[in-house]
Scaffold this active site. Sequence first.
Site, mmCIF file in Angstrom:
data_model
loop_
_atom_site.group_PDB
_atom_site.id
_atom_site.type_symbol
_atom_site.label_atom_id
_atom_site.label_comp_id
_atom_site.label_asym_id
_atom_site.label_seq_id
_atom_site.Cartn_x
_atom_site.Cartn_y
_atom_site.Cartn_z
ATOM 1 N N LYS A 34 55.207 39.913 39.856
ATOM 2 C CA LYS A 34 53.600 39.041 40.137
ATOM 3 C C LYS A 34 53.097 39.634 38.524
ATOM 4 C CE LYS A 34 51.642 42.730 42.746
ATOM 5 N NZ LYS A 34 51.311 42.053 43.941
ATOM 6 N N ARG A 132 42.598 41.024 54.431
ATOM 7 C CA ARG A 132 43.189 40.351 52.503
ATOM 8 C C ARG A 132 43.412 38.992 53.197
ATOM 9 N NH1 ARG A 132 46.238 42.181 47.620
ATOM 10 N NH2 ARG A 132 48.197 42.006 48.672
ATOM 11 N N HIS A 161 50.559 44.001 55.048
ATOM 12 C CA HIS A 161 50.245 45.301 53.928
ATOM 13 C C HIS A 161 49.203 46.654 54.087
ATOM 14 C CE1 HIS A 161 50.063 45.596 49.694
ATOM 15 N NE2 HIS A 161 48.882 45.551 49.032
ATOM 16 N N ARG A 220 58.649 46.664 49.711
ATOM 17 C CA ARG A 220 57.818 46.035 48.945
ATOM 18 C C ARG A 220 57.766 47.451 47.614
ATOM 19 N NH1 ARG A 220 55.197 43.571 52.645
ATOM 20 N NH2 ARG A 220 53.689 44.391 52.062
ATOM 21 N N TYR A 261 32.751 49.767 13.918
ATOM 22 C CA TYR A 261 31.960 49.527 14.177
ATOM 23 C C TYR A 261 30.619 50.485 14.851
ATOM 24 C CZ TYR A 261 34.168 44.956 13.293
ATOM 25 O OH TYR A 261 34.934 43.046 12.894
ATOM 26 N N CYS A 308 38.647 47.725 17.692
ATOM 27 C CA CYS A 308 37.891 46.723 17.727
ATOM 28 C C CYS A 308 39.002 45.723 18.165
ATOM 29 C CB CYS A 308 38.502 46.481 16.038
ATOM 30 S SG CYS A 308 37.698 47.715 14.730
ATOM 31 N N ASP A 310 41.332 43.996 16.943
ATOM 32 C CA ASP A 310 43.236 43.470 16.376
ATOM 33 C C ASP A 310 43.903 44.543 16.060
ATOM 34 O OD1 ASP A 310 42.608 40.660 16.690
ATOM 35 O OD2 ASP A 310 41.148 40.913 15.246
HETATM 36 C C1 LIG Z 1 51.663 44.307 44.841
HETATM 37 C C2 LIG Z 1 52.200 43.913 46.048
HETATM 38 C C3 LIG Z 1 53.062 45.132 46.213
HETATM 39 C C4 LIG Z 1 52.831 45.603 45.246
HETATM 40 O O1 LIG Z 1 52.507 46.652 45.382
HETATM 41 P P1 LIG Z 1 52.435 48.331 44.621
HETATM 42 O O2 LIG Z 1 51.338 49.229 45.373
HETATM 43 O O3 LIG Z 1 52.609 47.799 43.211
HETATM 44 O O4 LIG Z 1 53.770 48.966 45.415
HETATM 45 C C5 LIG Z 1 53.426 44.727 47.746
HETATM 46 N N1 LIG Z 1 52.815 44.136 48.669
HETATM 47 C C6 LIG Z 1 52.191 42.566 48.324
HETATM 48 C C7 LIG Z 1 52.054 41.898 49.281
HETATM 49 C C8 LIG Z 1 51.900 43.127 46.835
HETATM 50 O O5 LIG Z 1 50.935 42.135 47.430
#
Ligand SMILES: *Cc1c(COP(=O)(O)O)cnc(C)c1O
Length: 365
Positions: A34, A132, A161, A220, A261, A308, A310
């Site tokens: 992602k 969430r 999660h 994950r 700046y 800055c 750039d």
């Molecule tokens: C982004 C995400 C992960 C990975 O999380 P990390 O902290 O980068 O390991 C795993 N599961 C879900 C649902 C996420 O949104």
Amino acid sequence: MRATRALIHLDRFRRNIETVRGSVGSRLICVPVKAGAYGHGALPMAGAALEAGAGYLAVATAGEGTELREGGVTAPILLLSVPLIEEIPQLVSGRLIPLAADREFAAALAAAAEREGIRLPVHLKVDTGMGRIGCRPEEAAELGRYIQSLKSLEYAGTATHLAVSDSTAGEDIRYTRQQLARFREAVESLKQAGVDPGVVHAANTGGVVFHEESWFDMVRPGILLYGYAPAESALQTEPVMELVSRITFIKKVRKGESVSYGRTWTAPGDRIIATIPLGYGDGFPRALSGNHQVYIRGRPYPLAGRICMDQCMIDLGTGTDIGRWEEVTVFGGTAPGAGHVAGRLGTIPYEITCNINKRVPRVYV
Ligand SMILES: *Cc1c(COP(=O)(O)O)cnc(C)c1O
């Protein structure tokens, strides 16, 4: 190609995946790609991940999934965030695997899958304490049965999660264990209700490094694979992104003369100042002004004055043989990684690598 580039070390990425593989054994590895693979480039990282043995990829939007499909990716792709109802046809035609957590969304998925004439795999998302998206653990069985009853959906997995799995504070460890206990109960209740929970998964980076009981059938980890593990983790990985640039201008300034700046930096004596074409317009945080060191030939040099849009300037000291066009490492590689940068700004490495934007070419090495 311009001087400022993000070198993406695919060898390190592959080694990081092998490191995780060595730890989690035969479990499936889902690689989150992602946000353009945390800024590393979704398609190349997806390809490298699959070559290195990843079984799944994960994205946050239907558009990100479509981009992978158009790039030729055929592996299973999880859609981690809840899209709008009107995005469902896109996720169905991309054969993305959505996380469903309520009846309304599941029914809309079923209707779209039926129109497409397919059976769409769906994972149930259970909220065990992240707050969430997800159903309550006690709703899992009923929702699971509902999904199973929809002929155009295939109940293929169960997910949750973790909110504080990357912390080793006692209270956070207890919270994660409580989340996992709730999750196990939800999975058990699905089985009791006659629903095969499919691929069960919960572990993000923190889960992989600190909570073996979170590994279930699939892990994950994201940031871990891009090279950043919590400091206390026994499992360490190498930063994949190395932000580099080159000196495009070099000059002497006299004691008392100012740079950039706002005139926040004034030469404390005669100095040599280099300019590199990197700025907040590239996603390099302006808040690092006066608070960052770049590395040239393996040695650190501080930034001088404000960053800055750039360009930014480097204080090379009173005398140097460093010359114009020389390579500068901003973070990663010979310099400390994005985690170090993040620490100085009170943020996390994710934000640093994600924010390096499209103006910076990614060079895969
Ligand atoms: C982004 C995400 C992960 C990975 O999380 P990390 O902290 O980068 O390991 C795993 N599961 C879900 C649902 C996420 O949104």
